[in-house]
Design an enzyme around this catalytic site. Structure first.
Site, PDB file in Angstrom:
ATOM      1  N   GLU A  94     -20.635   3.453  -4.453  1.00 26.80           N
ATOM      2  CA  GLU A  94     -19.624   2.484  -4.927  1.00 26.80           C
ATOM      3  C   GLU A  94     -18.102   3.108  -4.291  1.00 26.80           C
ATOM      4  OE1 GLU A  94     -20.432   2.675  -9.294  1.00 26.80           O
ATOM      5  OE2 GLU A  94     -20.177   0.544  -8.929  1.00 26.80           O
ATOM      6  N   LYS A 101     -10.024   6.056 -15.846  1.00 28.13           N
ATOM      7  CA  LYS A 101     -11.467   6.435 -15.695  1.00 28.13           C
ATOM      8  C   LYS A 101     -11.686   6.365 -14.163  1.00 28.13           C
ATOM      9  CE  LYS A 101     -16.118   6.379 -16.049  1.00 28.13           C
ATOM     10  NZ  LYS A 101     -16.968   5.663 -16.424  1.00 28.13           N
TER      11      LYS A 101
HETATM   12  N1  LIG Z   1     -25.162   4.125 -15.695  1.00 30.19           N
HETATM   13  C1  LIG Z   1     -24.430   4.534 -16.414  1.00 30.19           C
HETATM   14  O1  LIG Z   1     -24.542   5.544 -17.181  1.00 30.19           O
HETATM   15  C2  LIG Z   1     -23.080   3.907 -15.989  1.00 30.19           C
HETATM   16  C3  LIG Z   1     -22.759   2.901 -15.226  1.00 30.19           C
HETATM   17  N2  LIG Z   1     -21.416   2.435 -15.077  1.00 30.19           N
HETATM   18  C4  LIG Z   1     -20.825   1.593 -14.088  1.00 30.19           C
HETATM   19  O2  LIG Z   1     -21.657   0.129 -14.482  1.00 30.19           O
HETATM   20  C5  LIG Z   1     -22.111  -0.285 -13.335  1.00 30.19           C
HETATM   21  C6  LIG Z   1     -23.506  -0.662 -13.320  1.00 30.19           C
HETATM   22  O3  LIG Z   1     -24.426   0.759 -13.346  1.00 30.19           O
HETATM   23  P1  LIG Z   1     -25.796   0.845 -13.609  1.00 30.19           P
HETATM   24  O4  LIG Z   1     -26.323   0.170 -14.689  1.00 30.19           O
HETATM   25  O5  LIG Z   1     -25.905   2.292 -13.307  1.00 30.19           O
HETATM   26  O6  LIG Z   1     -26.441   0.175 -12.068  1.00 30.19           O
HETATM   27  P2  LIG Z   1     -27.966   0.063 -11.802  1.00 30.19           P
HETATM   28  O7  LIG Z   1     -28.074  -0.385 -10.190  1.00 30.19           O
HETATM   29  O8  LIG Z   1     -28.909   1.062 -12.155  1.00 30.19           O
HETATM   30  O9  LIG Z   1     -28.378  -1.369 -12.510  1.00 30.19           O
HETATM   31  C7  LIG Z   1     -27.956  -2.559 -12.212  1.00 30.19           C
HETATM   32  C8  LIG Z   1     -29.126  -3.489 -12.067  1.00 30.19           C
HETATM   33  O10 LIG Z   1     -28.780  -4.860 -11.687  1.00 30.19           O
HETATM   34  C9  LIG Z   1     -29.627  -5.180 -10.733  1.00 30.19           C
HETATM   35  N3  LIG Z   1     -29.032  -6.115  -9.642  1.00 30.19           N
HETATM   36  C10 LIG Z   1     -28.386  -5.948  -8.647  1.00 30.19           C
HETATM   37  N4  LIG Z   1     -27.906  -7.304  -8.146  1.00 30.19           N
HETATM   38  C11 LIG Z   1     -28.288  -8.299  -8.981  1.00 30.19           C
HETATM   39  C12 LIG Z   1     -28.057  -9.457  -8.970  1.00 30.19           C
HETATM   40  N5  LIG Z   1     -27.612 -10.304  -8.044  1.00 30.19           N
HETATM   41  N6  LIG Z   1     -28.437 -10.160 -10.313  1.00 30.19           N
HETATM   42  C13 LIG Z   1     -29.182  -9.596 -11.137  1.00 30.19           C
HETATM   43  N7  LIG Z   1     -29.269  -8.048 -11.190  1.00 30.19           N
HETATM   44  C14 LIG Z   1     -28.970  -7.475  -9.945  1.00 30.19           C
HETATM   45  C15 LIG Z   1     -30.081  -3.908  -9.813  1.00 30.19           C
HETATM   46  O11 LIG Z   1     -31.178  -4.147  -9.113  1.00 30.19           O
HETATM   47  P3  LIG Z   1     -31.285  -3.291  -7.717  1.00 30.19           P
HETATM   48  O12 LIG Z   1     -31.637  -1.856  -8.240  1.00 30.19           O
HETATM   49  O13 LIG Z   1     -32.503  -3.830  -7.158  1.00 30.19           O
HETATM   50  O14 LIG Z   1     -30.084  -3.218  -7.091  1.00 30.19           O
HETATM   51  C16 LIG Z   1     -30.157  -3.141 -11.140  1.00 30.19           C
HETATM   52  O15 LIG Z   1     -31.649  -3.140 -11.543  1.00 30.19           O
HETATM   53  C17 LIG Z   1     -21.698   0.470 -12.090  1.00 30.19           C
HETATM   54  O16 LIG Z   1     -20.119  -0.061 -11.818  1.00 30.19           O
HETATM   55  C18 LIG Z   1     -21.636   1.803 -12.701  1.00 30.19           C
HETATM   56  O17 LIG Z   1     -20.561   2.738 -12.190  1.00 30.19           O
HETATM   57  C19 LIG Z   1     -20.296   2.807 -15.868  1.00 30.19           C
HETATM   58  C20 LIG Z   1     -20.518   3.880 -16.826  1.00 30.19           C
HETATM   59  C21 LIG Z   1     -21.984   4.458 -17.136  1.00 30.19           C
HETATM   60  C1  LIG Z   2     -17.842  10.381 -15.599  1.00 29.02           C
HETATM   61  C2  LIG Z   2     -18.809  10.364 -14.644  1.00 29.02           C
HETATM   62  C3  LIG Z   2     -18.321  11.328 -13.395  1.00 29.02           C
HETATM   63  C4  LIG Z   2     -20.256  11.120 -15.112  1.00 29.02           C
HETATM   64  O1  LIG Z   2     -21.189  11.263 -14.220  1.00 29.02           O
HETATM   65  C5  LIG Z   2     -19.129   8.879 -13.924  1.00 29.02           C
HETATM   66  O2  LIG Z   2     -18.462   8.140 -14.399  1.00 29.02           O
HETATM   67  C6  LIG Z   2     -19.902   8.851 -12.961  1.00 29.02           C
HETATM   68  O3  LIG Z   2     -20.940   9.421 -12.547  1.00 29.02           O
HETATM   69  O4  LIG Z   2     -19.936   7.567 -12.191  1.00 29.02           O
END
Ligand SMILES: NC(=O)C1=CN([C@@H]2O[C@H](COP(=O)(O)OP(=O)(O)OC[C@H]3O[C@@H](n4cnc5c(N)ncnc54)[C@H](OP(=O)(O)O)[C@@H]3O)[C@@H](O)[C@H]2O)C=CC1
Ligand SMILES: CC(C)(CO)C(=O)C(=O)O
Length: 281
Positions: free
Chosen positions: A245, A163
Site C-alpha cells: 500500500e 493513523k
Molecule cells: N489486517 C489488519 O489487521 C488491518 C488491516 N487494515 C487495512 O485494511 C485493509 C484490508 O486489509 P487486510 O484485510 O489485511 O487485506 P487482505 O488482502 O488480507 O484481505 C482482503 C481480501 O479481499 C480480497 N479481494 C481483493 N480484491 C477483491 C475484490 N475485487 N473483490 C472481493 N475481494 C477482493 C483479497 O483477495 P487476494 O488475497 O486475492 O487479493 C483478500 O482475500 C487494508 O487497507 C489494510 O491496510 C487496517 C487495520 C488492520
Molecule cells: C499500526 C501498524 C503499523 C501495526 O502493524 C499498522 O497499521 C500496519 O502494519 O499497517
C-alpha cells in the site's frame, strides 16, 4: 443479530468458510464462526452497510460492487489504511453515505478459512461529510452491541491522518529492513528515519490545513511498542511478494508534497525503495 455475508474473490477461502465456518485463532483459543461467504455479489442483494476491507491497491476494483450492494440508501464503511480510498469510493458512491475510520484490531489470513485475530483495540469512525453523524452513530451502536468497541468522531480526516502518520513512520522502514515493529525502536538509525518521515508528513498535513492533535512521532513510537512483536502489514506484503500500500501511505505524502511545493526527501526515498522491491519480486 445482523445478517452478515463475507464477499471475497478468493474461491478457496470462500469454499472453506462455507464448508467449515471461519476459524479464528487469537493466541489463547480457537473458535469457529458459522457465516455465509460468497464470491458472487449478486447472491447478496441490497444491504444496509457495505464494509470495504480490501488493500488500497484494490479499492478501485470494488467500488462498483460496493455501490451496487448499498443501493440508493445503504452506508459504505472503510477502515482501510492509507489515503485516497474515500476519493476512489466517491467516484460512484454518494459521499454523504460514506463512513470512514481506523481500527486497532489486527487480523492475518493464515490459510483459506482460517485467520489470526491478534490484538483487540478501538475502532473510530466518522462521516466523510462532517455534518451527517447519524449513520456513523447507528453503525457504532451496532458494533458496540456486537463487542467491537467503537466510538464516533466528527473530524474523521484528522483521525485518518493520525493513523497515516503511524503507517508513514513504521511500514516502509520495517518492510525494507525485515524487522518487527518493535525493533524499529532498537537503533537510533531507524528511529531517526521514522522521525524524519513523520515530520515530513506533518509538514504536508499542516500545509493542507489538517488539525494535528497529539505528537505524531510519540504516537508512532507508542504504536511500534504496542505492536512490538508484529511485522507491519507492508512487511508482510513484501515477505509474501504482494503489492504493497506504499502509494496510499508514503507515496501519498510524496504526491501531496509535490502539489504543495513541500520537500519530503525521506518519504520519496522510502517510496522509491519499496517500488524497486516490488518491481523485482
Ligand atoms: N489486517 C489488519 O489487521 C488491518 C488491516 N487494515 C487495512 O485494511 C485493509 C484490508 O486489509 P487486510 O484485510 O489485511 O487485506 P487482505 O488482502 O488480507 O484481505 C482482503 C481480501 O479481499 C480480497 N479481494 C481483493 N480484491 C477483491 C475484490 N475485487 N473483490 C472481493 N475481494 C477482493 C483479497 O483477495 P487476494 O488475497 O486475492 O487479493 C483478500 O482475500 C487494508 O487497507 C489494510 O491496510 C487496517 C487495520 C488492520
Ligand atoms: C499500526 C501498524 C503499523 C501495526 O502493524 C499498522 O497499521 C500496519 O502494519 O499497517
Amino acid at each position: 443479530g445482523e445478517t452478515v455475508t463475507l464477499l471475497d474473490i478468493r474461491k478457496d477461502h470462500v469454499d472453506s468458510i462455507n464448508a467449515n465456518g471461519l476459524i479464528i485463532e487469537d493466541g489463547y483459543q480457537r473458535r469457529t464462526v458459522k457465516i455465509t461467504a460468497t464470491t458472487d455479489p449478486d447472491q447478496i442483494g441490497i444491504v444496509d452497510l457495505s464494509f470495504v476491507f480490501v488493500k488500497s491497491t484494490h479499492t478501485a476494483d470494488v467500488v462498483r460492487t460496493a455501490a451496487e450492494l448499498s443501493g440508493s440508501e445503504g452506508w459504505v464503511l472503510t477502515l482501510q489504511n492509507g489515503m485516497g480510498n474515500i476519493e476512489t469510493l466517491s467516484e460512484r458512491i454518494d459521499p454523504l453515505r460514506i463512513i470512514a475510520g481506523t481500527t486497532s484490531h489486527g487480523a492475518t489470513l493464515l490459510a483459506p478459512g482460517k485467520i489470526r485475530h491478534a490484538g483487540i483495540g478501538e475502532t473510530v469512525i466518522g462521516p466523510w461529510e462532517k455534518t451527517i453523524m447519524f449513520g456513523a452513530k447507528i453503525i457504532a451502536e451496532r458494533f458496540n452491541q456486537a463487542g467491537i468497541i467503537t466510538r464516533t468522531v466528527a473530524d474523521v480526516q484528522s483521525m485518518l491522518w493520525s493513523k497515516l502518520f503511524i503507517n508513514v513512520g513504521i511500514n516502509a522502514i520495517t518492510a525494507l529492513t525485515g524487522i518487527s515493529n518493535g525493533q524499529l525502536l532498537d537503533l537510533e538509525q531507524t528511529r531517526q528515519i521514522s522521525r524524519e518521515a513523520v515530520y515530513e508528513a506533518v509538514s504536508v498535513a499542516r500545509a493542507m490545513g489538517i488539525t494535528i492533535q497529539e505528537d505524531p512521532v510519540e504516537k508512532t513510537f507508542l504504536a511500534a511498542t504496542a505492536t512490538a512483536h508484529n511485522r507491519s502489514s507492508m512487511g508482510q506484503d513484501v515477505d509474501k511478494r504482494r503489492p504493497t500500500e506504499i502509494h496510499a501511505i508514503n507515496g501519498f505524502i510524496v504526491r501531496m508534497a509535490q502539489q504543495l511545493g513541500v520537500q519530503v526527501p525521506v518519504n520519496r526515498t522510502l517510496t522509491s525503495l519499496i517500488e524497486t522491491l516490488e518491481a523485482h519480486y
